[in-house]
Every structure is written in C-alpha cells, then in structure tokens.
Design a protein around this motif. Structure first.
Motif, short mmCIF file in Angstrom:
data_model
loop_
_atom_site.label_atom_id
_atom_site.label_comp_id
_atom_site.label_asym_id
_atom_site.label_seq_id
_atom_site.Cartn_x
_atom_site.Cartn_y
_atom_site.Cartn_z
N ALA B 55 64.43 44.60 23.58
CA ALA B 55 65.12 45.86 23.87
C ALA B 55 66.04 46.22 22.70
O ALA B 55 66.08 47.36 22.26
N ARG B 56 66.76 45.23 22.19
CA ARG B 56 67.67 45.46 21.09
C ARG B 56 66.93 45.94 19.84
O ARG B 56 67.32 46.92 19.21
N SER B 57 65.83 45.26 19.52
CA SER B 57 65.11 45.63 18.30
C SER B 57 64.50 47.02 18.45
O SER B 57 64.50 47.83 17.53
N LEU B 58 63.99 47.30 19.65
CA LEU B 58 63.45 48.64 19.88
C LEU B 58 64.55 49.66 19.71
O LEU B 58 64.36 50.72 19.12
N GLN B 59 65.73 49.31 20.23
CA GLN B 59 66.79 50.29 20.23
C GLN B 59 67.35 50.56 18.84
O GLN B 59 67.78 51.66 18.55
N THR B 60 67.34 49.55 18.00
CA THR B 60 67.89 49.77 16.66
C THR B 60 66.90 50.53 15.78
O THR B 60 67.28 51.38 15.00
N LYS B 61 65.59 50.21 15.93
CA LYS B 61 64.61 50.87 15.07
C LYS B 61 64.25 52.26 15.59
O LYS B 61 63.74 53.08 14.85
N GLN B 62 64.44 52.47 16.89
CA GLN B 62 63.86 53.65 17.51
C GLN B 62 64.86 54.46 18.31
O GLN B 62 66.01 54.05 18.47
N THR B 63 64.43 55.59 18.83
CA THR B 63 65.34 56.44 19.59
C THR B 63 65.30 56.13 21.08
O THR B 63 66.07 56.68 21.85
N ASP B 121 59.86 58.39 20.27
CA ASP B 121 59.07 57.24 19.80
C ASP B 121 57.61 57.38 20.17
O ASP B 121 56.74 56.84 19.49
N GLY B 122 57.33 58.06 21.28
CA GLY B 122 55.96 58.19 21.72
C GLY B 122 55.79 59.45 22.55
O GLY B 122 56.77 60.01 23.03
N ILE B 123 54.54 59.89 22.67
CA ILE B 123 54.26 61.13 23.42
C ILE B 123 53.21 60.84 24.49
O ILE B 123 52.19 60.21 24.22
N LEU B 124 53.49 61.31 25.71
CA LEU B 124 52.53 61.23 26.81
C LEU B 124 52.10 62.66 27.12
O LEU B 124 52.94 63.54 27.28
N THR B 311 52.71 54.76 30.60
CA THR B 311 53.97 54.41 29.95
C THR B 311 53.93 52.96 29.47
O THR B 311 54.46 52.62 28.41
N GLN B 312 53.28 52.09 30.28
CA GLN B 312 53.17 50.70 29.87
C GLN B 312 52.37 50.58 28.57
O GLN B 312 52.73 49.83 27.66
N VAL B 313 51.27 51.33 28.50
CA VAL B 313 50.45 51.32 27.28
C VAL B 313 51.29 51.79 26.09
O VAL B 313 51.25 51.21 25.00
N MET B 314 52.09 52.84 26.33
CA MET B 314 52.97 53.36 25.28
C MET B 314 53.95 52.29 24.79
O MET B 314 54.12 52.07 23.59
N LEU B 315 54.57 51.59 25.74
CA LEU B 315 55.55 50.55 25.35
C LEU B 315 54.85 49.43 24.59
O LEU B 315 55.40 48.87 23.64
N ASP B 316 53.61 49.10 25.00
CA ASP B 316 52.83 48.09 24.26
C ASP B 316 52.62 48.54 22.82
O ASP B 316 52.83 47.77 21.89
N LEU B 317 52.23 49.79 22.65
CA LEU B 317 51.98 50.31 21.30
C LEU B 317 53.26 50.24 20.46
O LEU B 317 53.22 49.90 19.28
N LEU B 318 54.39 50.54 21.08
CA LEU B 318 55.66 50.56 20.35
C LEU B 318 56.09 49.16 19.93
O LEU B 318 56.89 48.99 19.03
#
Lengths: 343, 343
Positions: B55-63, B121-124, B311-318
């Motif tokens: 969560a931390r790494s996602l949050q620092t690199k991404q919005t 970070d991603g689009i659905l 959304t799960q697929v999106m989080l996997d991709l991220l």
C-alpha cells in the motif's frame, strides 16, 4: 461595423471536423494527431479565432473540474441531478468527478479529501447525511461548495445551497389526498434521510391540521435502516403495509417513489387493490413511476434543474460573482394510484 | 515467536477512534486536527506500527485513484458495477472517480482525457459504445485499462476485459421459454448497444434453431434510438407490443429489464394479461425487477462481481502482476411474468 467573432463551431464547419476535435486541438490534447492539431491551429489563426476570455482565464488559473458527491449511484433520484450538473459543466468546458457516499458521513469526508487532493475548483454535495460539523470541515478546504437539497451552517461566501421545498411538497401530497375525501392518511417515512424526512413529516402534519385532522401516532411509520439504498426502500415499503392496514388508514403518503413501489408490490401480493382499497402517493417522480401498476401519483422534483442551478452558482462563485441560494417548488403529478375515498 | 503485526484497527481500538481517523492521521490529512494527528502518530510509533508495504509503495509512486467510465448513471445496471468497483478500491485505499459517457463515444474520450490529466493510475470502462479505434486511443494513454462487458482489439498487457456471457444468457432465456412450450418467441433488441445486442440476438437464434424453430423476420424488433437511457428503453418496450402481437408471438425475450418493464406497462394499459396472454422475460435482474406487476422473470448478471473482478485485475496490473481476462456466466431467475403456453 464590428466583425462577428469566429467560434469553435465556425472552425469545425470549415475544417470539416467535430466541435470536440477543434476544442481538443486548441488545447493541445494528446488524443488528437499532431497533423490534425497543427492544421486546426493554423486555420484558427487564419480565421482570427480568439478564445473566450473567461474560459481561458478560468482554464489557466484552475483545473476546470468540479467534484460531485451523491448519496448513491443506484438511487434514480440522483441520476437526473448528475445529468443537470454535467450539462452546465460541459457547456463551460468543465469536467465532473463523481463519487458515491453510500449515506456514510465518513465516506463523504474521504471523497472530499480526494477531490481536494485532485485540486478540483469546486465541490457539489447531493448527499443526504450532513451535519453542522461537516459544514465546518467543508469550509476547511477553502473550496467553493454548493449543497443540493441539504442545508448546513457555514460561511455564506463559499457555501451555498439549492433545494426543493420538501415541506411544501409533502403538503401538496396530503392536500391531494384530503381533496379526494381521505382523512385517515398515513405517512411512511425514511430513517436514513433524517433532514428531508423531518421536513416531509412536518408538511404532512401541516396539511392534516389545516384540515382539522389530528393524526394518530399509528398513522406514522418510520422503518429502521441506514443505507438509503433502493433495496432498503423497497423492503421498507413492503413491510409497512400490514401496520398501515392495522391502523385503518385509507391512503398513504410515502417518503419517496421507491418506498411507494415497494408498497404497491406488497399490495399486489396481498390482494389489496390500489387505488380502490388504498390510495398510495410517492415523492420524486422517478422515471419508473409512470410504468408501475398502477402508475404512481407523486410529487415531481425538478431534479435536472437542481443540478443545473447548483452548477451555475458554482461557476458564478469561481468567477468571483456572488452566488445565490435557491429554493425550487415541487409539483403534483396525478396518475392512477390515488382515487376518491370509496364509501 | 514472531510478534503479530500491529494494524490500523489495533491503533483505532486503543485510541478509541475510528479506523478512518487513524488512517487519515497517518497520511497527514488536513481533515484531522493537529492534536489528534500527533496523538495517533505518537501511539502508532509506540505500538511499532508498520504501514503495509505494498500500500505504501503504491501510494508513493501513484495517485491511488482509478477512473471509471459508465454509459449512464441512470441505468440501474451500472450502479451495482460501481458498488463492486468501490468496494475493492476502498479496501486497497484507492479512490474512484466516476463519469458518465451518455453512450457518446466522443464524450467517453473526453472523460478519459480528463482522467489522464488528473493522473489516475488506471481506467475502468463500462460503456456500451466502443470501437477498435477507441481501443487504440485508449492505448495511447499508457494507463492500464480494464473493460467491463466490452471487448476491443488492443495490446494485452495494458488492456483487459471482464464480461458476462451475453450469448449464453440469451440462450438460457429462450430455452426457458421453449421449455414452457412456446415456439413463436420474439426478440426485442436494443439499437443503442450494438455489441451486446448482437450477442443476445445470436443467443436467441442459437436456442431457437437448436429446437428446430426457424424464427420469422417479424419476430425480431429493434426500435431506433441512440441514448441507451431509461426513458428510451421504457418507450421502446411500450411501442413494441403492437408489432409483436401482430406477428403472433406468444412470448418475448427483451434485451434488458427496463425494456421488459415498458412492455409490461403497455400490456397492462392494453388489457394483455401477462403471463396468460403473453410471457415476457428480461435480462439484467435489476432491483426493481422483483417489484413490478407481475414480478419479472429475467437473466441475472453478476454485476457487483463484474465490478469487483475488474478492479482486482486493475490492482494486479498496478502491482506488475499479470492481469487475466474473465467471462462470467449469467443465471435464470424465474418469477411470474413467464408461464406455460396456454392451449
């Protein structure tokens, strides 16, 4: 004589492309090919196109985005508000970011925080659960905020509201039933929208008392539930039929159409004829209201207009024009779910 | 023995505040008072709290934001998809920005451009109108994209899809009618959703032909209209009753529930009894389907699950995990709008 100004539409017609393509090309969108962009920009220069000054100044100082919080995406009441907001926003080249609070005050704050981080220019709140504390927090963000169908205390220059007169709407519903000869009229309320429920309950009492009818406590039913969801409303309407029949009412005014539709379904299942045995009236006039059996008599809320006005007030605030508060009047829509009291 | 990790919930319990308050305090939210923020941060330090690394790494690199495009806010089909998306996104501390395309491919591109500018970070995309050209443009944005109930050509590592098997769902609807003895079965299609309409029409033909029935051209009606709105669907269902009766069908499979509800309203107005004179089956299983008269037999789409999986697929991709495509199977929900062919 002054030459008429060249518009984006003029450029689009001459270039043989859409309005959107010209608009994108002029703002250097990555979605337009370099070739098209350069062609449009050259043409705009040749035609002497000058972008709208207000739009340009807004766009350079701001992000041209408004955030909109609604209680629920599923609630058909909100979809028309969203439509009105998007129409006005689009006409001024603003984008709308939409989020659902699911009637959770904490989630509403999370959403506003996200809008804040995304640097929206303004926030529109069409959410049923708002406290005064929430109003103060809204004010913290220093972003112009317009509340739709909600009122909180706050500083007037940044916080405005647009609403439909709930109390008057409820009076109209009950006056309609009184005119049909009903006296024992029930009110089926909503626990999950305390502010508007209180207004509609008050309007119900106003109308009855003006007609000299003192309602019995058993005529008012407020089922539990905090979700403000379609499922909750339908179930509330279904389960309230028995207590109303036991209380001997001949007509029921329901907090909203979805609750009324739940009650119609229960009437159908139990063999209670509407409107012969029981008159039912809703509130909102959602699209489906005219399609149920029997078509639902209800109070129409000008939802698209609510969304339009709220967005217009927001745009005024963003251009340092004073914003105004508005109260809109609802109207009665007579269909087939209400009828004269049979004697 | 390894000490169990301290969670946000532990801190919340000990501090006597909500999970959200702790979460906000730890990420320095302006919505929390300085005093509370410092108290929570001190407590977290004393308890040895370590934020979730992913969560931390996602949050620092991404919005930590995903953008979601839907065809329409008003369409109850989409509200459950939104619910599924928001549930999974929230659990991973992501925010969802939602916009409606109103079935307009140009507006869909505008929305994606806005999402792009907001650095999501991603689009659905849960929008009915998608062209291959659109898929290529989506790819331009270099943002992971997951399509819900839509398929386009595109590069597999950034573009994924989750969908319900429309053709199989239509087969199930028509097989149900065949089992009830119907042979002259109509299909009421949707002009405004060409891709899924084509699949459902094909499933209708599959089932009839497997039963040795060759449908007459007059059994298939596709009313005009490009809005994909509730109003358009209801009106399509109302107006199609007469041509179906003229064609002599005894049952109608409707593209979706809202169209079927329009047809039920028209049957009621014209004195056509459902299901005695005409069986009607829908598609989607929207909330209101069980509340109309008679309650609607339909094909249930797992909408919340569609939103969750996407959304799960999106989080996997991220997180640089490979995303997978999924096709979900719909199910038949028998209610009271279909019955055996009366002889």
């Amino acid at each position: 004589m002054r030459q008429p100004e060249v518009s984006i539409s003029d450029i689009a017609r001459i270039a043989g492309v859409s309005h959107t393509t010209v608009s994108r090309a002029l703002r250097e969108s990555p979605l337009i090919s370099t070739e098209t962009r350069e062609r449009i920009q050259r043409l705009a220069g040749e035609l002497g196109y000058t972008p709208n000054a207000i739009a340009r100044s807004l766009q350079t100082k701001q992000t041209s985005t408004v955030g909109l919080v609604v209680t629920s995406i599923a609630d058909p009441f909100f979809s028309d508000i969203v439509k009105g907001v998007e129409a006005v926003a689009r006409a001024s080249d603003f984008s709308v970011l939409l989020s659902a609070s699911y009637n959770d005050p904490e989630q509403t704050l999370d959403i506003i925080e996200t809008f804040h981080r995304r640097r929206v220019d303004g926030i529109l709140v069409a959410s049923s659960r708002i406290s005064d504390n929430y109003g103060r927090r809204l004010h913290h963000t220093h972003i112009p905020t317009v509340l739709i169908n909600s009122q909180v205390e706050g500083q007037a220059n940044l916080l405005h509201w647009i609403s439909v007169d709930d109390r008057r709407g409820a009076q109209m519903a009950v006056e309609h039933l009184l005119q049909l000869g009903h006296r024992a009229i029930g009110y089926l309320g909503s626990h999950s929208r305390p502010a508007s429920n209180s207004q509609r309950h008050q309007g119900y009492l106003d109308a009855l008392r003006a007609a000299g009818v003192e309602p019995l406590p058993s005529w008012v039913v407020t089922p539990p539930g905090d979700e403000a969801s379609q499922e909750e409303d339908i179930s509330a309407g279904q389960q309230a039929l028995a207590p109303f029949l036991a209380a001997g009412v001949t007509a029921v005014f329901c907090y909203n159409d979805m609750i009324a539709i739940g009650m119609l379904a229960s009437c159908h299942a139990k063999g209670v004829r509407v409107p012969q045995d029981l008159s039912v009236i809703g509130f909102d006039d959602i699209t489906i209201a005219s399609c149920v059996t029997p078509p639902l008599t209800t109070i129409h809320q000008p939802r698209v207009e609510l969304g339009r006005l709220a967005t217009q007030v927001m745009l005024d605030l963003l251009q340092d024009r004073p914003g105004a508060d508005h109260t809109l009047c609802p109207t009665l829509v007579q269909r087939a779910s209400t009828a004269p009291l049979s004697t």
